[in-house]
Design a protein around this motif. Structure first.
Motif, PDB file in Angstrom:
ATOM      1  N   GLY A  68     -25.340  14.518 -51.063  1.00 49.17           N
ATOM      2  CA  GLY A  68     -25.626  15.870 -51.530  1.00 49.17           C
ATOM      3  C   GLY A  68     -27.107  16.179 -51.520  1.00 49.17           C
ATOM      4  O   GLY A  68     -27.502  17.352 -51.514  1.00 49.17           O
ATOM      5  N   ASN A  69     -27.941  15.121 -51.496  1.00 50.00           N
ATOM      6  CA  ASN A  69     -29.394  15.291 -51.459  1.00 50.00           C
ATOM      7  C   ASN A  69     -30.077  14.422 -50.407  1.00 50.00           C
ATOM      8  O   ASN A  69     -31.117  14.779 -49.875  1.00 50.00           O
ATOM      9  CB  ASN A  69     -30.002  14.965 -52.826  1.00 50.00           C
ATOM     10  N   THR A 148     -20.202  13.421 -49.083  1.00 48.21           N
ATOM     11  CA  THR A 148     -19.954  14.812 -49.466  1.00 48.21           C
ATOM     12  C   THR A 148     -20.580  15.710 -48.415  1.00 48.21           C
ATOM     13  O   THR A 148     -21.471  15.284 -47.662  1.00 48.21           O
ATOM     14  CB  THR A 148     -20.547  15.123 -50.856  1.00 48.21           C
ATOM     15  N   ILE A 150     -21.735  18.708 -49.554  1.00 48.52           N
ATOM     16  CA  ILE A 150     -22.561  19.590 -50.381  1.00 48.52           C
ATOM     17  C   ILE A 150     -23.988  19.621 -49.837  1.00 48.52           C
ATOM     18  O   ILE A 150     -24.553  18.600 -49.452  1.00 48.52           O
ATOM     19  CB  ILE A 150     -22.563  19.100 -51.843  1.00 48.52           C
ATOM     20  N   ASN A 151     -24.552  20.826 -49.778  1.00 50.47           N
ATOM     21  CA  ASN A 151     -25.926  21.055 -49.299  1.00 50.47           C
ATOM     22  C   ASN A 151     -26.118  20.728 -47.820  1.00 50.47           C
ATOM     23  O   ASN A 151     -27.233  20.446 -47.387  1.00 50.47           O
ATOM     24  CB  ASN A 151     -26.941  20.258 -50.133  1.00 50.47           C
TER      25      ASN A 151
END
Length: 216
Positions: A68-69, A148, A150-151
């Motif tokens: 996610g990051n 994931t 995400i982002n």
């Protein structure tokens, strides 16, 4: 009048610079390329360009999970330079023998990438190694293999193509002519458009390769 002459000279100089040195900045966006195959037997895959890819574009690939990051510290990284010519929209690019003697049908490759037969995902992105600025596409043989999305701005079963769990070989055999990107994604999601192989285990735990059933 003396003030006007320098201004005019600067204006024409700017025009000449723009004409002879056009802006080659890469402006690829998520979904501008798409994976169309994965081969864990021989460490390979194929991608299709859905837009014109500028010459000498650098695209990174990794099979590390995204949290996610950031990416993890494990797995492999590979760098593709697309070469000196524009890759036209609709072109298919083949990546083969990535774990031993990496080859690509257009451009050049740096480093190796091994594709696991279980729970594997590959990300394609712009930026630098493990430091993505734009995610372009992903492919996985397990919906949980990505970590994931995400982002990433990638969408499951669209710009992130996901095959059934355990898929070790899948090659798109469907139509490449489409009216828009969503229509093409629709075809990519149809399992009946693929040639599949899956890794299965016999009762004595010896691995055998078997043609996977097709379903839609």
């Amino acid at each position: 009048m003396r003030d006007i002459i320098p201004i005019c000279c600067a204006f024409f100089l700017a025009i000449l610079i723009l004409f002879f040195y056009p802006n080659n900045e890469v402006k690829l966006q998520p979904g501008d390329i798409s994976f169309t195959s994965i081969n864990a037997y021989n460490d390979g895959f194929e991608v299709i360009s859905l837009v014109n890819i500028p010459s000498n574009t650098t695209i990174h690939f990794t099979d590390s999970e995204w949290n996610g990051n950031r990416f993890g510290a494990d797995e492999s990284d590979m760098v593709w330079n697309t070469g000196g010519q524009v890759i036209k929209a609709g072109s298919t690019v083949s990546f083969t023998n990535l774990g031993s003697n990496p080859r690509v049908s257009i451009g050049t490759l740096k480093n190796k990438l091994r594709i696991s037969k279980k729970k594997e995902a590959i990300f394609a992105y712009l930026g630098s190694t493990r430091m993505p600025t734009v995610f372009l596409a992903a492919v996985g043989n397990d919906e949980f293999a990505y970590g994931t999305l995400i982002n990433t701005s990638l969408q499951m079963d669209k710009s992130a193509l996901t095959f059934p769990k355990g898929t070790t070989y899948a090659s798109y055999q469907g139509p490449y002519i489409y009216e828009n990107r969503d229509e093409f994604y629709k075809e990519l999601r149809k399992l009946s458009n693929y040639e599949f192989h899956k890794l299965k285990r016999t009762k004595d735990r010896n691995g055998i390769y078997e043609l996977a059933p097709r379903s839609q």
